[in-house]
Design a protein around this motif. Structure first.
Motif, PDB file in Angstrom:
ATOM      1  N   UNK A  63      -5.774 -14.684   1.583  1.00 32.59           N
ATOM      2  CA  UNK A  63      -4.942 -13.545   1.986  1.00 32.59           C
ATOM      3  C   UNK A  63      -5.786 -12.596   2.832  1.00 32.59           C
ATOM      4  N   UNK A  64      -5.178 -12.014   3.872  1.00 36.56           N
ATOM      5  CA  UNK A  64      -5.963 -11.201   4.811  1.00 36.56           C
ATOM      6  C   UNK A  64      -6.596  -9.979   4.157  1.00 36.56           C
ATOM      7  N   UNK A  95      -9.713  -0.555  12.869  1.00 34.69           N
ATOM      8  CA  UNK A  95     -10.126  -0.476  11.471  1.00 34.69           C
ATOM      9  C   UNK A  95     -10.010  -1.844  10.815  1.00 34.69           C
ATOM     10  N   UNK A  96     -10.720  -2.046   9.716  1.00 36.47           N
ATOM     11  CA  UNK A  96     -10.624  -3.244   8.899  1.00 36.47           C
ATOM     12  C   UNK A  96      -9.477  -3.073   7.901  1.00 36.47           C
ATOM     13  N   UNK A  97      -8.980  -4.171   7.316  1.00 39.86           N
ATOM     14  CA  UNK A  97      -7.878  -4.052   6.346  1.00 39.86           C
ATOM     15  C   UNK A  97      -8.151  -3.041   5.231  1.00 39.86           C
ATOM     16  N   UNK A  98      -9.384  -2.968   4.733  1.00 43.78           N
ATOM     17  CA  UNK A  98      -9.693  -2.058   3.632  1.00 43.78           C
ATOM     18  C   UNK A  98      -9.645  -0.591   4.054  1.00 43.78           C
ATOM     19  N   UNK A 126      -7.139   0.714   6.106  1.00 37.21           N
ATOM     20  CA  UNK A 126      -5.842   0.968   6.741  1.00 37.21           C
ATOM     21  C   UNK A 126      -4.808   1.613   5.831  1.00 37.21           C
ATOM     22  N   UNK A 127      -5.205   2.235   4.749  1.00 42.37           N
ATOM     23  CA  UNK A 127      -4.235   2.845   3.846  1.00 42.37           C
ATOM     24  C   UNK A 127      -3.483   3.988   4.526  1.00 42.37           C
ATOM     25  N   UNK A 128      -4.196   4.837   5.253  1.00 43.95           N
ATOM     26  CA  UNK A 128      -3.549   5.964   5.930  1.00 43.95           C
ATOM     27  C   UNK A 128      -2.486   5.508   6.904  1.00 43.95           C
ATOM     28  N   UNK A 129      -2.813   4.513   7.719  1.00 48.66           N
ATOM     29  CA  UNK A 129      -1.844   3.977   8.674  1.00 48.66           C
ATOM     30  C   UNK A 129      -0.665   3.325   7.978  1.00 48.66           C
ATOM     31  N   UNK A 130      -0.946   2.641   6.874  1.00 48.66           N
ATOM     32  CA  UNK A 130       0.120   2.006   6.093  1.00 48.66           C
ATOM     33  C   UNK A 130       1.109   3.036   5.580  1.00 48.66           C
ATOM     34  N   UNK A 131       0.595   4.110   5.007  1.00 50.56           N
ATOM     35  CA  UNK A 131       1.470   5.160   4.473  1.00 50.56           C
ATOM     36  C   UNK A 131       2.338   5.756   5.575  1.00 50.56           C
ATOM     37  N   UNK A 132       1.751   5.980   6.755  1.00 51.34           N
ATOM     38  CA  UNK A 132       2.519   6.543   7.870  1.00 51.34           C
ATOM     39  C   UNK A 132       3.666   5.611   8.265  1.00 51.34           C
ATOM     40  N   UNK A 133       3.386   4.319   8.362  1.00 54.47           N
ATOM     41  CA  UNK A 133       4.413   3.341   8.749  1.00 54.47           C
ATOM     42  C   UNK A 133       5.505   3.221   7.692  1.00 54.47           C
ATOM     43  N   UNK A 134       5.112   3.196   6.435  1.00 53.24           N
ATOM     44  CA  UNK A 134       6.096   3.025   5.367  1.00 53.24           C
ATOM     45  C   UNK A 134       6.955   4.272   5.155  1.00 53.24           C
ATOM     46  N   UNK A 140      -1.255  -2.542   5.456  1.00 49.76           N
ATOM     47  CA  UNK A 140      -2.611  -2.869   5.932  1.00 49.76           C
ATOM     48  C   UNK A 140      -2.636  -3.932   7.029  1.00 49.76           C
ATOM     49  N   UNK A 141      -1.548  -4.087   7.759  1.00 53.05           N
ATOM     50  CA  UNK A 141      -1.469  -5.133   8.775  1.00 53.05           C
ATOM     51  C   UNK A 141      -2.237  -4.758  10.044  1.00 53.05           C
TER      52      UNK A 141
END
Length: 380
Positions: A132-133, A335-338, A340-348, A325-326
Motif C-alpha cells: 500500500x502506498x 511532500x511524501x505520503x506521511x 500529506x495530512x494537511x492537504x488531505x483534510x483540505x480536500x476532504x 494522502x494521495x
C-alpha cells in the motif's frame, strides 16, 4: 443602526426565523438566497435564445457565446445563473418550449430536488498487504484488530478492509493470494463480533473474497471496478449489501498513463448512471457512488471532481470521496505520503462541503475532529 455582512454559507432560514419572519416568508426568501450555476452543453441555438429571454424575464441570466442571437453556430454552450426560486419558475416555463428545452426543464427540476447531506461518515482504512502506498495503513491479523478497535474509539463509522493495493503501477494479485491476506482479519472480526460496533466494508472486486467478507458480517462492498463483474452485483443483492460503485479509467497498472476525458463531469456521470441501472437490475438496493479520485485522472480532473461533487447528487445516491494522502497533494505541495495530512483534510472538508456523505481516510481521529468543527461552523 448597525450593518453586518453575513456569509453566503449561513443557514438563512435560521436567521430569518430569528428576526421573526413568518413561515411563508422564510420559505420564499430562503429560495431567493440559494443560487445555482448550471453549465449547459450543446444547446440548440434557438433554445439558447429562448432560455436567455425567459431567464431575464424572471430575474435570472444566461451566459451565451457571442453570435448566439444571430445563430452563428447551430449549438452552443451556456451558463445559467439563477436563484432556486428563479430556477423553479424557469423549469415550468421551459416545459412548453421547443428545441429540447423540455429536457432542460426536467434536469432543472432534478437539480432543485438535490439536498446536501447534513452529516458525513468517516471510513477508516485497513490494508492487509505490504505494498500500500501509505505504509502506516498496513496491518496483519492482531495488529489489524488493534487498529480497528482504535479507529472505533476515535469515531470511525465504517472500516474498509482490503488486501490488494490499487495504487498506480501496483502489481496484480490473484484472488487466492488476496483471500489468504485478508482471511485472518475477517475471521477475527467475526469471532470478536466487531461488526456489532461499526460497519465493515470489503475493498475488493473478487467474488471469492467478497463472499467470505459478507459471510463474516460485512455489509458494504467497495468495488473499484464499479461492479464490472456481474457476480459481485449478484452477491451484493443476495446478501442485501451496499455496493460502492467507483469510476476508474483503465486498470491500476496503467490508469495514470495520459488519462483523457471529453468532459470530465459528464463522462463520469454517464458511467455512474449506467452502472446504477445495471446494479439495480441485479437487485442491488443500496448504492454509494465514488468518482474515483486518483484513478485515471490528472490533478485538474481530481480538483474538478472534488469542487463539483454536487453535480453527482442528481443521481440520487450518497457520495464517497477518498483522497487520503494521495499523490495529487504532492503535485500541489511537494511532500511524501506521511506528510500529506494537511492537504488531505483540505480536500476532504471541501468534498463534504460540496455534497460527500462518506470520506475514506487513513487518519480517523483528525478527520472526526475536523468534521465536528466544520459542522459547528455550518450551524452558526
Amino acid at each position: 443602526m448597525q450593518i453586518e455582512l453575513l456569509s453566503n454559507s449561513v443557514d438563512i432560514g435560521k436567521y430569518l426565523k430569528n428576526i421573526n419572519v413568518d413561515s411563508g416568508g422564510v420559505a420564499i426568501l430562503s429560495l431567493k438566497a440559494l443560487h445555482y450555476i448550471v453549465y449547459i452543453r450543446d444547446l440548440h441555438v434557438g433554445a439558447a435564445n429562448i432560455l436567455k429571454q425567459d431567464a431575464l424575464s424572471v430575474g435570472a441570466d444566461l451566459g451565451v457565446p457571442r453570435g448566439t442571437v444571430v445563430a452563428k453556430n447551430p449549438y452552443v454552450n451556456c451558463i445559467l445563473i439563477a436563484t432556486a426560486r428563479q430556477l423553479q419558475t424557469l423549469s415550468k416555463k421551459e416545459l412548453a418550449q421547443p428545441f429540447g428545452l423540455k429536457e432542460v426543464a426536467y434536469k432543472l427540476q432534478e437539480i432543485l430536488k438535490v439536498k446536501k447531506p447534513s452529516h458525513a461518515e468517516v471510513m477508516g482504512v485497513i490494508n492487509a498487504n505490504d505494498d500500500s502506498f501509505f505504509s502506516a495503513s498496513r496491518f496483519k491479523e492482531n495488529s489489524a484488530i488493534e487498529a480497528i478497535e482504535r479507529m472505533i474509539e476515535e469515531g470511525a463509522d465504517i472500516i474498509d478492509v482490503g488486501g490488494v493495493s490499487s495504487a498506480p503501477n501496483s502489481v496484480h494479485v490473484d484472488k487466492a493470494e488476496e483471500l489468504r491476506r485478508v482471511k485472518p482479519i475477517l475471521d477475527l472480526i467475526q469471532a470478536k463480533r466487531l461488526y456489532d460496533r461499526v460497519k465493515f466494508s470489503i475493498d475488493s472486486y473478487e467474488p471469492l473474497v467478497i463472499e467470505h467478507a459478507l459471510m463474516s458480517g460485512f455489509k458494504i462492498v467497495n468495488d473499484i471496478t464499479g461492479l464490472a463483474n456481474s457476480e459481485v452485483a449478484k452477491l451484493c443483492a443476495s446478501y442485501d449489501a451496499t455496493a460502492v460503485i467507483m469510476h476508474m479509467q483503465k486498470t491500476p497498472q496503467i490508469m495514470q498513463e495520459r488519462p483523457e476525458y471529453e468532459h470530465i463531469l459528464s463522462d463520469i456521470y454517464s458511467f455512474l448512471s449506467s452502472r446504477i441501472q445495471e446494479a439495480e437490475a441485479f437487485g442491488v438496493k443500496d448504492i454509494i457512488l465514488d468518482v474515483g479520485i486518483g484513478f485515471g485522472k490528472t490533478l485538474e480532473h481530481n480538483l474538478m471532481l472534488i469542487k463539483h461533487q454536487e453535480h453527482f447528487l442528481t443521481l440520487g445516491k450518497p457520495l464517497l470521496v477518498g483522497a487520503s494522502r494521495k499523490s495529487m497533494i504532492d503535485k500541489i505541495s511537494p511532500s511524501l505520503p506521511k506528510e500529506r495530512l494537511g492537504g488531505t483534510l483540505a480536500l476532504h472538508l471541501e468534498s463534504v462541503k460540496n455534497g460527500a456523505s462518506i470520506i475514506r481516510v487513513h487518519d480517523v481521529q483528525e478527520h472526526v475532529q475536523a468534521l465536528r468543527v466544520q459542522q459547528a461552523l455550518m450551524n452558526i
